[in-house]
Motif scaffolding. Sequence first.
Motif, PDB file in Angstrom:
ATOM      1  N   ARG A 109       0.742  -1.156   0.172  1.00 44.36           N
ATOM      2  CA  ARG A 109      -0.090  -0.204  -0.153  1.00 44.36           C
ATOM      3  C   ARG A 109       0.929   1.376   0.172  1.00 44.36           C
ATOM      4  NH1 ARG A 109      -2.155  -3.670   2.999  1.00 44.36           N
ATOM      5  NH2 ARG A 109      -1.346  -2.941   4.996  1.00 44.36           N
ATOM      6  N   ASP A 110       1.632   1.300  -1.206  1.00 46.09           N
ATOM      7  CA  ASP A 110       2.597   2.492  -1.274  1.00 46.09           C
ATOM      8  C   ASP A 110       3.023   2.402  -2.750  1.00 46.09           C
ATOM      9  OD1 ASP A 110       5.071   4.105  -1.007  1.00 46.09           O
ATOM     10  OD2 ASP A 110       4.845   4.067   1.150  1.00 46.09           O
ATOM     11  N   TRP A 111       3.327   3.829  -3.030  1.00 46.66           N
ATOM     12  CA  TRP A 111       3.785   3.781  -4.516  1.00 46.66           C
ATOM     13  C   TRP A 111       5.181   3.481  -4.553  1.00 46.66           C
ATOM     14  CZ3 TRP A 111       7.809   7.237  -5.639  1.00 46.66           C
ATOM     15  CH2 TRP A 111       7.963   8.560  -4.728  1.00 46.66           C
ATOM     16  N   ARG A 112       5.903   3.408  -3.807  1.00 45.93           N
ATOM     17  CA  ARG A 112       7.536   2.897  -3.678  1.00 45.93           C
ATOM     18  C   ARG A 112       7.496   1.340  -3.381  1.00 45.93           C
ATOM     19  NH1 ARG A 112       8.859   7.101   0.870  1.00 45.93           N
ATOM     20  NH2 ARG A 112       7.071   6.126   1.459  1.00 45.93           N
ATOM     21  N   TRP A 113       6.608   0.772  -3.955  1.00 48.27           N
ATOM     22  CA  TRP A 113       6.636  -0.918  -3.555  1.00 48.27           C
ATOM     23  C   TRP A 113       7.960  -1.474  -4.073  1.00 48.27           C
ATOM     24  CZ3 TRP A 113       6.756  -4.142  -7.665  1.00 48.27           C
ATOM     25  CH2 TRP A 113       6.400  -3.579  -9.063  1.00 48.27           C
ATOM     26  N   ASP A 114       8.714  -0.911  -4.787  1.00 49.97           N
ATOM     27  CA  ASP A 114       9.947  -1.581  -5.190  1.00 49.97           C
ATOM     28  C   ASP A 114      11.147  -1.601  -3.983  1.00 49.97           C
ATOM     29  OD1 ASP A 114      10.123   1.045  -5.803  1.00 49.97           O
ATOM     30  OD2 ASP A 114      11.248   0.802  -7.663  1.00 49.97           O
ATOM     31  N   ASN A 115      10.680  -0.645  -3.031  1.00 49.30           N
ATOM     32  CA  ASN A 115      11.900  -0.433  -2.060  1.00 49.30           C
ATOM     33  C   ASN A 115      11.773  -1.709  -1.112  1.00 49.30           C
ATOM     34  OD1 ASN A 115      13.775   0.288  -0.017  1.00 49.30           O
ATOM     35  ND2 ASN A 115      13.192   2.395  -0.371  1.00 49.30           N
ATOM     36  N   THR A 116      12.269  -2.545  -1.385  1.00 44.13           N
ATOM     37  CA  THR A 116      11.868  -3.905  -0.529  1.00 44.13           C
ATOM     38  C   THR A 116      12.455  -3.805   0.750  1.00 44.13           C
ATOM     39  OG1 THR A 116      12.282  -5.405  -2.489  1.00 44.13           O
ATOM     40  CG2 THR A 116      12.353  -6.467  -0.345  1.00 44.13           C
ATOM     41  N   SER A 131      -2.519   0.584  -9.947  1.00 45.85           N
ATOM     42  CA  SER A 131      -1.518   1.299 -10.523  1.00 45.85           C
ATOM     43  C   SER A 131      -1.940   2.650 -10.393  1.00 45.85           C
ATOM     44  CB  SER A 131      -1.503   0.961 -12.118  1.00 45.85           C
ATOM     45  OG  SER A 131      -0.898   1.752 -13.128  1.00 45.85           O
ATOM     46  N   GLU A 132      -3.392   2.749 -10.804  1.00 43.00           N
ATOM     47  CA  GLU A 132      -4.016   4.337 -10.837  1.00 43.00           C
ATOM     48  C   GLU A 132      -3.954   4.722  -9.597  1.00 43.00           C
ATOM     49  OE1 GLU A 132      -7.900   3.404 -12.273  1.00 43.00           O
ATOM     50  OE2 GLU A 132      -7.399   3.556 -14.495  1.00 43.00           O
ATOM     51  N   LEU A 133      -4.206   4.043  -8.390  1.00 46.93           N
ATOM     52  CA  LEU A 133      -3.923   4.369  -7.098  1.00 46.93           C
ATOM     53  C   LEU A 133      -2.413   4.809  -6.605  1.00 46.93           C
ATOM     54  CD1 LEU A 133      -5.799   5.090  -4.605  1.00 46.93           C
ATOM     55  CD2 LEU A 133      -5.156   2.667  -3.762  1.00 46.93           C
ATOM     56  N   ARG A 134      -1.617   4.048  -7.094  1.00 43.50           N
ATOM     57  CA  ARG A 134      -0.355   4.610  -6.751  1.00 43.50           C
ATOM     58  C   ARG A 134       0.282   5.757  -7.669  1.00 43.50           C
ATOM     59  NH1 ARG A 134       0.969  -1.371  -7.035  1.00 43.50           N
ATOM     60  NH2 ARG A 134       1.053  -2.077  -4.887  1.00 43.50           N
ATOM     61  N   ASN A 135      -0.142   5.982  -8.980  1.00 45.61           N
ATOM     62  CA  ASN A 135       0.099   7.160  -9.623  1.00 45.61           C
ATOM     63  C   ASN A 135      -0.510   8.573  -8.852  1.00 45.61           C
ATOM     64  OD1 ASN A 135       1.343   5.909 -11.606  1.00 45.61           O
ATOM     65  ND2 ASN A 135      -0.437   5.715 -12.874  1.00 45.61           N
ATOM     66  N   LYS A 136      -1.809   8.349  -8.124  1.00 41.09           N
ATOM     67  CA  LYS A 136      -2.156   9.469  -7.435  1.00 41.09           C
ATOM     68  C   LYS A 136      -1.441   9.559  -6.115  1.00 41.09           C
ATOM     69  CE  LYS A 136      -6.454  10.679  -5.066  1.00 41.09           C
ATOM     70  NZ  LYS A 136      -5.820  11.412  -4.157  1.00 41.09           N
ATOM     71  N   TRP A 137      -0.996   8.743  -5.424  1.00 42.14           N
ATOM     72  CA  TRP A 137      -0.184   8.659  -4.240  1.00 42.14           C
ATOM     73  C   TRP A 137       1.275   9.394  -4.593  1.00 42.14           C
ATOM     74  CZ3 TRP A 137      -1.001   3.100  -2.472  1.00 42.14           C
ATOM     75  CH2 TRP A 137      -2.246   2.912  -1.588  1.00 42.14           C
ATOM     76  N   ARG A 138       1.754   9.030  -5.844  1.00 36.99           N
ATOM     77  CA  ARG A 138       3.139   9.469  -6.236  1.00 36.99           C
ATOM     78  C   ARG A 138       2.932  11.047  -6.468  1.00 36.99           C
ATOM     79  NH1 ARG A 138       3.555   6.342 -10.183  1.00 36.99           N
ATOM     80  NH2 ARG A 138       4.827   4.962  -9.043  1.00 36.99           N
ATOM     81  N   ALA A 139       1.756  11.267  -7.183  1.00 37.86           N
ATOM     82  CA  ALA A 139       1.472  12.728  -7.522  1.00 37.86           C
ATOM     83  C   ALA A 139       1.343  13.577  -6.278  1.00 37.86           C
ATOM     84  CB  ALA A 139       0.364  12.998  -8.570  1.00 37.86           C
ATOM     85  N   ASP A 140       0.478  12.995  -5.356  1.00 35.58           N
ATOM     86  CA  ASP A 140       0.361  13.807  -4.051  1.00 35.58           C
ATOM     87  C   ASP A 140       1.764  14.002  -3.282  1.00 35.58           C
ATOM     88  OD1 ASP A 140      -2.231  13.889  -4.915  1.00 35.58           O
ATOM     89  OD2 ASP A 140      -2.876  12.340  -3.208  1.00 35.58           O
ATOM     90  N   ALA A 141       2.631  13.133  -3.405  1.00 38.11           N
ATOM     91  CA  ALA A 141       3.892  13.319  -2.613  1.00 38.11           C
ATOM     92  C   ALA A 141       4.637  14.304  -3.239  1.00 38.11           C
ATOM     93  CB  ALA A 141       4.463  11.852  -2.558  1.00 38.11           C
TER      94      ALA A 141
END
Length: 387
Positions: A256-263, A376-386
């Motif tokens: 539940r984060d747009w940075r999901w590749d930061n393991t 994908s759409e939700l993470r794009n929104k989180w990324r833009a808000d950040a």
Amino acid sequence: MRTLLLFIGCWLLAACSTTNEIVLANYATDLEQKYPPVSLFLKQPSEELNKDCAAYDKLPLMRECKVNPIPLQQLVDEAQASGLFEETYYTNSNADYQLSITTTYYLGGKVSELGNAILSGLTLMTLPMKKQILIKTDSLLTWRGIPIAHLQQEIPYTSRTSLTSSSDDPYRNPAKSVISHILNELQGQQSFSEEVLVSKLNSTNYRQDLHLPDELVDFIFDSQTQFRHPFWGTQLRYVHNQFAFDYVDIFIYPVRDWRWDNTTEQLAAESQRVRKDIEFYADRDHFNQLQFNNERTLNLGSGSQARPVAAFDGILTNSAGERLLTHTYLFIKEDKFVKLRATFNITDNDTTPALDGVVAQLINEGVVPKESLFMSELRNKWRADAR
């Protein structure tokens, strides 16, 4: 004279015993599991409906149009009485599922009804006046604001009224009829099913796209649950092939984060959340003590599949002094957490190596669905808000 009085008495009795005529739709009540909580709202009429009502009011012969005459509380009561829902709320904006309903009465005006109305007036209103009503409904079922089902229905209803026949609750039968038709159609469309929600949200269909082995070391697949909320994902249970009371639960759900590749960062944060969940359930189930061991970082899997795994154990002590060993493993595959939970009685045998093998097999052989359009759409929104 006696004959006349007897005739009038029978007439009055007939008027008092007059009942309304309603049409009820059938719907299944023997559900394996109740539908999730739903909140009902009155939906404001559209501009088109307001114009249609105004035009209908201008027609001759006692025509009348009424918008939302049935009180919302009546609709809520009938939905609750159906017994289909875990809870039924009155305008609770926090409920995931919300059902907004517009009802419109179209009162007909036939010559025979007009004659009855005049005759009722001439006979001190003892003769029931029959009203033909067409109830039109416009209903919208949403999940967190996302449309799931849009229903439009027409339901005939006959109302009989007179001076001697009154109803303390004139909208109960219409409300019952309206709710029965709505439930009938919602069931026909399977509107509360996980499959429909997945389709409407474009979220992950775990039943279709998740592929795990039928056997994981000594554990055999038993059952799967897909949760309605996309954040909760799915749960699979595997039962030991010899000891039926021993099992492992595997949970798969999106990061539940747009940075999901930061393991490393995500595993550490999720590990803390999982610990809090275990503490909550240990308290709920009245365990006297819970003690976590230090977290281990493992590297499991073969070749390109190998990845870091956060693992920790804990000891639960119940009121009888019995101790249980609980294991947790957590790793990321695709954009999702894969969590293994297992709790066993403490014995002389160390269960950790067997579970390490289960997790390694999950990593090597498990096919986890890729990122859904919803996430994908939700993470794009989180990324833009950040930013």
